[in-house]
Structure formats: structure tokens, C-alpha cells
Motif scaffolding. Structure first.
Motif, PDB file in Angstrom:
ATOM      1  N   UNK A 157       0.793  -1.230   0.000  1.00  0.00           N
ATOM      2  CA  UNK A 157       0.000   0.000   0.000  1.00  0.00           C
ATOM      3  C   UNK A 157       0.825   1.280   0.000  1.00  0.00           C
ATOM      4  N   UNK A 158       2.144   1.193  -0.142  1.00  0.00           N
ATOM      5  CA  UNK A 158       2.983   2.389  -0.071  1.00  0.00           C
ATOM      6  C   UNK A 158       4.020   2.377  -1.185  1.00  0.00           C
ATOM      7  N   UNK A 159       4.330   3.570  -1.709  1.00  0.00           N
ATOM      8  CA  UNK A 159       5.292   3.693  -2.797  1.00  0.00           C
ATOM      9  C   UNK A 159       6.133   4.947  -2.609  1.00  0.00           C
ATOM     10  N   UNK A 160       7.380   4.872  -3.082  1.00  0.00           N
ATOM     11  CA  UNK A 160       8.316   6.001  -3.048  1.00  0.00           C
ATOM     12  C   UNK A 160       8.698   6.326  -4.482  1.00  0.00           C
ATOM     13  N   UNK A 161       8.586   7.607  -4.874  1.00  0.00           N
ATOM     14  CA  UNK A 161       8.831   8.010  -6.260  1.00  0.00           C
ATOM     15  C   UNK A 161       9.795   9.177  -6.320  1.00  0.00           C
ATOM     16  N   UNK A 162      10.789   9.067  -7.175  1.00  0.00           N
ATOM     17  CA  UNK A 162      11.677  10.177  -7.520  1.00  0.00           C
ATOM     18  C   UNK A 162      11.179  10.790  -8.822  1.00  0.00           C
ATOM     19  N   UNK A 163      11.183  12.131  -8.914  1.00  0.00           N
ATOM     20  CA  UNK A 163      10.728  12.769 -10.145  1.00  0.00           C
ATOM     21  C   UNK A 163      11.621  13.960 -10.494  1.00  0.00           C
ATOM     22  N   UNK A 164      11.630  14.282 -11.759  1.00  0.00           N
ATOM     23  CA  UNK A 164      12.403  15.421 -12.238  1.00  0.00           C
ATOM     24  C   UNK A 164      11.814  15.962 -13.521  1.00  0.00           C
ATOM     25  N   UNK A 165      12.064  17.241 -13.771  1.00  0.00           N
ATOM     26  CA  UNK A 165      11.557  17.873 -14.997  1.00  0.00           C
ATOM     27  C   UNK A 165      12.553  18.918 -15.464  1.00  0.00           C
ATOM     28  N   UNK A 166      12.850  18.887 -16.742  1.00  0.00           N
ATOM     29  CA  UNK A 166      13.675  19.907 -17.381  1.00  0.00           C
ATOM     30  C   UNK A 166      12.749  20.926 -18.009  1.00  0.00           C
ATOM     31  N   UNK A 167      12.851  22.181 -17.557  1.00  0.00           N
ATOM     32  CA  UNK A 167      12.008  23.261 -18.061  1.00  0.00           C
ATOM     33  C   UNK A 167      12.792  24.089 -19.074  1.00  0.00           C
ATOM     34  N   UNK A 168      12.234  24.224 -20.259  1.00  0.00           N
ATOM     35  CA  UNK A 168      12.878  24.974 -21.340  1.00  0.00           C
ATOM     36  C   UNK A 168      11.963  26.126 -21.736  1.00  0.00           C
ATOM     37  N   UNK A 169      12.495  27.338 -21.653  1.00  0.00           N
ATOM     38  CA  UNK A 169      11.733  28.540 -22.020  1.00  0.00           C
ATOM     39  C   UNK A 169      12.337  29.126 -23.299  1.00  0.00           C
ATOM     40  N   UNK A 170      11.769  28.811 -24.493  1.00  0.00           N
ATOM     41  CA  UNK A 170      12.328  29.307 -25.749  1.00  0.00           C
ATOM     42  C   UNK A 170      11.823  30.696 -26.152  1.00  0.00           C
ATOM     43  N   UNK A 171      11.121  31.383 -25.254  1.00  0.00           N
ATOM     44  CA  UNK A 171      10.557  32.691 -25.572  1.00  0.00           C
ATOM     45  C   UNK A 171      11.664  33.689 -25.907  1.00  0.00           C
ATOM     46  N   UNK A 172      11.445  34.495 -26.953  1.00  0.00           N
ATOM     47  CA  UNK A 172      12.382  35.551 -27.317  1.00  0.00           C
ATOM     48  C   UNK A 172      11.982  36.832 -26.591  1.00  0.00           C
ATOM     49  N   UNK A 173      12.670  37.130 -25.487  1.00  0.00           N
ATOM     50  CA  UNK A 173      12.345  38.302 -24.689  1.00  0.00           C
ATOM     51  C   UNK A 173      13.040  39.546 -25.249  1.00  0.00           C
ATOM     52  N   UNK A 174      12.327  40.681 -25.224  1.00  0.00           N
ATOM     53  CA  UNK A 174      12.852  41.936 -25.749  1.00  0.00           C
ATOM     54  C   UNK A 174      13.049  42.950 -24.627  1.00  0.00           C
ATOM     55  N   UNK A 175      14.092  43.747 -24.740  1.00  0.00           N
ATOM     56  CA  UNK A 175      14.320  44.901 -23.862  1.00  0.00           C
ATOM     57  C   UNK A 175      14.269  44.540 -22.378  1.00  0.00           C
ATOM     58  N   UNK A 176      14.858  43.416 -22.022  1.00  0.00           N
ATOM     59  CA  UNK A 176      14.897  43.022 -20.620  1.00  0.00           C
ATOM     60  C   UNK A 176      16.048  43.739 -19.910  1.00  0.00           C
TER      61      UNK A 176
END
Length: 227
Positions: A157-176
Motif C-alpha cells: 500500500x505504499x510507494x516512493x517516487x523520484x521525479x524530475x523535470x527539465x524546463x525549457x523557455x524558448x521565448x524571445x524576450x525583448x528589452x529586458x
């Protein structure tokens, strides 16, 4: 089936920002999630709320997310899931001169889950688009996320989980005014305990890595009920 899911979380953040100083603080969040199963399809809503208690000012953020899901059973141990969503979010900032912000968006994702009795693993890819009503140079954002998880059933009735996520933001930002980090990681773990076939409780920890000026450590506790 209907699924009711609720979660509470606490996050400690630190932001080294020379434009707006002293942005360290605490974030308190709560989510309510309801989903209805109709054969291989599901529809649902997710309502998250966050209160950001930062040293310089406070932020209240509320969102409403509607989604649809289709599940395809590849074989007895492999499940493929397709999701689409649309969302609205409202952000209110207590800082002097700051306007409330409304955000609209949508996206889709594909996830694969493999269940090998003791071991459960999977991966997912998603795309999200958001636009706000600030009418500024950078009022849109594109976000791609690549995620994976690996879980082990400790007992029946019990479980252990490892998780991960790579976040990629390809937005072209202007005048930052400063460089924008467009690649970062979410890493964490979750412990789940099934109290009955219809009731499960979860808890875990998540950390953000890869951002030059931002650090985040979060803990969460949730419950899920199917009826």
C-alpha cells in the motif's frame, strides 16, 4: 469514476534581484482538483491558490484550469495519456504602483506510464503558452517541459517516487533589464500511502535547480479520493 484531489504546500524562496531588492519570503499554496472519468476519457478542473509572503510585498494568485484527457492502453503494463488544457490566472500585487495581472493560456502534453508491479516509471513532454494583459514587450511566454519519474512500491500500500523535470523557455524576450534564465530543473520525491482502494495520501519535497538568482525548496501534503 470521479476523483477529488486536494494539496497543501509550503515553499521557501530566495531571489537575488538588484532591480527589486529583498524578495526572499514564503509561499503558501492550496490546490483543489476534480476529475470525471467517461470511459477512456476524462474532463476536470484544477483550482490553485497561492499567497506569496515576500519581504518587499505580498502577492495573491488564483487560477482556474480546465482540462481534457484521453487514455490509451498500449498493453496491460503500459499506458499512454494525452492531455489538453486552458487556463485563466489572476495575480494581485500589494506593491505601490503595481497593477493586477490577468493571464490566459493553454497547452497540451503526452505521458507514458509503465507499471511493472514493484516498479512504476514514466515520462512526459508538455508545451504551454501564456499571454497576459500587461501590453508590455514581453507579455507572452512559451514553455516546454520534459519530465520523468521512477517509483518503487515499498509494501503493498505504499510507494516512493523520484521525479524530475527539465524546463525549457524558448521565448524571445525583448528589452529586458537582465538576462533571463531559460533552462532549469525541478527535482524531488513523493511518498504515497493507499489507505483503501479509493483513498490515498501523499507527501513530498521539490527543489528548483539551475537558476542563477532564484532558489526554491518546497514541501507538500495531499490526499486523493476516488468515488
Amino acid at each position: 469514476f470521479r476523483t477529488l484531489d486536494a494539496q497543501l504546500r509550503y515553499e521557501r524562496v530566495s531571489l537575488d534581484n538588484t532591480i527589486v531588492p529583498d524578495l526572499d519570503g514564503n509561499i503558501f499554496g492550496a490546490d483543489a482538483h476534480m476529475m470525471w472519468d467517461i470511459g477512456d476519457y476524462s474532463v476536470g478542473v484544477l483550482i490553485p491558490y497561492e499567497f506569496m509572503d515576500l519581504n518587499s510585498f505580498d502577492v495573491h494568485r488564483f487560477a482556474f484550469i480546465g482540462f481534457g484527457q484521453y487514455r490509451f492502453l498500449v498493453n496491460t503494463r503500459t499506458l499512454l495519456t494525452y492531455n489538453v488544457n486552458a487556463q485563466y490566472a489572476h495575480t494581485a500585487v500589494s506593491a505601490t504602483g503595481a497593477d493586477d495581472l490577468n493571464i490566459f493560456g493553454g497547452g497540451f502534453s503526452v505521458a507514458l506510464t509503465v507499471d511493472q508491479d514493484r516498479f512504476v516509471g514514466g515520462g512526459a513532454v508538455s508545451y504551454q503558452f501564456n499571454v497576459d494583459d500587461s501590453e508590455g514587450d514581453n507579455d507572452t511566454q512559451h514553455l516546454i517541459k520534459l519530465g520523468a519519474n521512477a517509483g518503487l512500491r515499498l509494501v503493498e500500500n505504499a510507494a516512493f517516487t523520484l521525479f524530475g523535470a527539465l524546463n525549457i523557455d524558448p521565448t524571445q524576450y525583448d528589452n529586458t533589464l537582465r538576462d533571463v534564465d531559460q533552462l532549469y530543473l525541478d527535482l524531488g520525491f513523493e511518498v504515497a500511502w493507499s489507505l483503501s482502494p479509493a483513498w490515498k495520501v501523499t507527501g513530498g519535497y521539490k527543489k528548483v535547480l539551475g537558476l542563477d538568482d532564484f532558489a526554491s525548496d518546497a514541501v507538500f501534503l495531499g490526499t486523493l479520493l476516488r468515488f
